[in-house]
Design an enzyme around this catalytic site. Sequence first.
Site, PDB file in Angstrom:
ATOM      1  N   GLY A  46       0.522  -1.072   0.167  1.00  9.65           N
ATOM      2  CA  GLY A  46       0.204  -0.445  -0.313  1.00  9.65           C
ATOM      3  C   GLY A  46       0.745   0.811   0.357  1.00  9.65           C
ATOM      4  CD  GLU A  47       2.542   5.949   1.459  1.00 13.42           C
ATOM      5  OE1 GLU A  47       4.082   6.962   1.114  1.00 13.42           O
ATOM      6  OE2 GLU A  47       2.246   6.236   2.126  1.00 13.42           O
ATOM      7  CB  SER A  48       5.394   2.779   4.547  1.00 11.40           C
ATOM      8  OG  SER A  48       6.101   3.460   3.607  1.00 11.40           O
ATOM      9  CB  CYS A  75       5.636  -3.159  -1.116  1.00 13.12           C
ATOM     10  SG  CYS A  75       5.898  -3.096  -2.571  1.00 13.12           S
ATOM     11  NE  ARG A  97       8.128   5.224   1.583  1.00 16.87           N
ATOM     12  CZ  ARG A  97       7.254   6.564   2.171  1.00 16.87           C
ATOM     13  NH1 ARG A  97       7.761   6.506   2.814  1.00 16.87           N
ATOM     14  NH2 ARG A  97       6.208   6.116   0.923  1.00 16.87           N
ATOM     15  CB  ILE A 124       2.719  -1.975  -7.079  1.00 21.62           C
ATOM     16  CG1 ILE A 124       2.457  -2.899  -7.902  1.00 21.62           C
ATOM     17  CG2 ILE A 124       1.656  -0.493  -7.535  1.00 21.62           C
ATOM     18  CD1 ILE A 124       1.356  -3.702  -7.505  1.00 21.62           C
ATOM     19  NE  ARG A 125       3.037   3.718  -5.880  1.00 21.45           N
ATOM     20  CZ  ARG A 125       1.403   3.184  -6.203  1.00 21.45           C
ATOM     21  NH1 ARG A 125       1.393   3.036  -7.331  1.00 21.45           N
ATOM     22  NH2 ARG A 125       0.725   3.154  -5.072  1.00 21.45           N
ATOM     23  CG  HIS A 160       2.787  -6.115  -4.557  1.00 26.09           C
ATOM     24  ND1 HIS A 160       2.134  -6.037  -3.537  1.00 26.09           N
ATOM     25  CD2 HIS A 160       3.208  -5.419  -5.006  1.00 26.09           C
ATOM     26  CE1 HIS A 160       1.866  -4.714  -3.482  1.00 26.09           C
ATOM     27  NE2 HIS A 160       2.552  -4.539  -4.331  1.00 26.09           N
ATOM     28  CD  GLU A 162       0.248  -9.188  -2.008  1.00 25.60           C
ATOM     29  OE1 GLU A 162       1.300  -9.851  -2.195  1.00 25.60           O
ATOM     30  OE2 GLU A 162      -0.017  -7.762  -2.334  1.00 25.60           O
TER      31      GLU A 162
END
Length: 179
Positions: A46-48, A75, A97, A124-125, A160, A162
């Site tokens: 997601g976004e840390s 991630c 990051r 993803i990023r 990822h 998953e």
Amino acid sequence: MKVGVLALQGAVSEHCRALAACGARVKEVRTPAELAKMDGLVMPGGESTTLRHLLRNGGLWEPLLAWEKPILGTCAGAILLGRGSETLGRMAMELDRNAYGRQQESFEADVALEAGEPFPGIFIRAPVIVFTDDNCTPIAWHNGNIVGAVQPPHMALTFHPELTGDRRLHQRWLEMVSR
Ligand code: GLN
């Protein structure tokens, strides 16, 4: 053995499906009471920064800092497992990051493991693991960069797993949970 998937953001259902396919009992985790019942926890991407806020607001940050059971971080989850000023610091590694920058926000590429077929990496990023120390051992590489590491019973992946049908890395983490 019951494993939880932190259900605050990210690919929660995909992680649940992957773990269930490996034979684990899986529950979504949103509260300290739910966390306490688990034998292991997956922290999705997601976004840390957001993830950290959500953990703090949900009263999960302190319980997680004190939690000694296995964690799989993917991630943004991997970023929180590493060293840093505001991380859980569970693994002796440092991450960069958004290491691939804006030009290459998301991509798919083969990830080399220590043995066996390459793993289909979805980035993803994504961050990159730029330093490992002590008992933290690299287990996955892309283009010469470390993109996965274990420090039993924890595992960090910058991509990822998953989002693929390849369950080898979820399986490997579950083996650490059951030990
Ligand atoms: N770049 C994000 C961060 O810094 C992580 C991206 C992801 O989890 N897919 O937290």
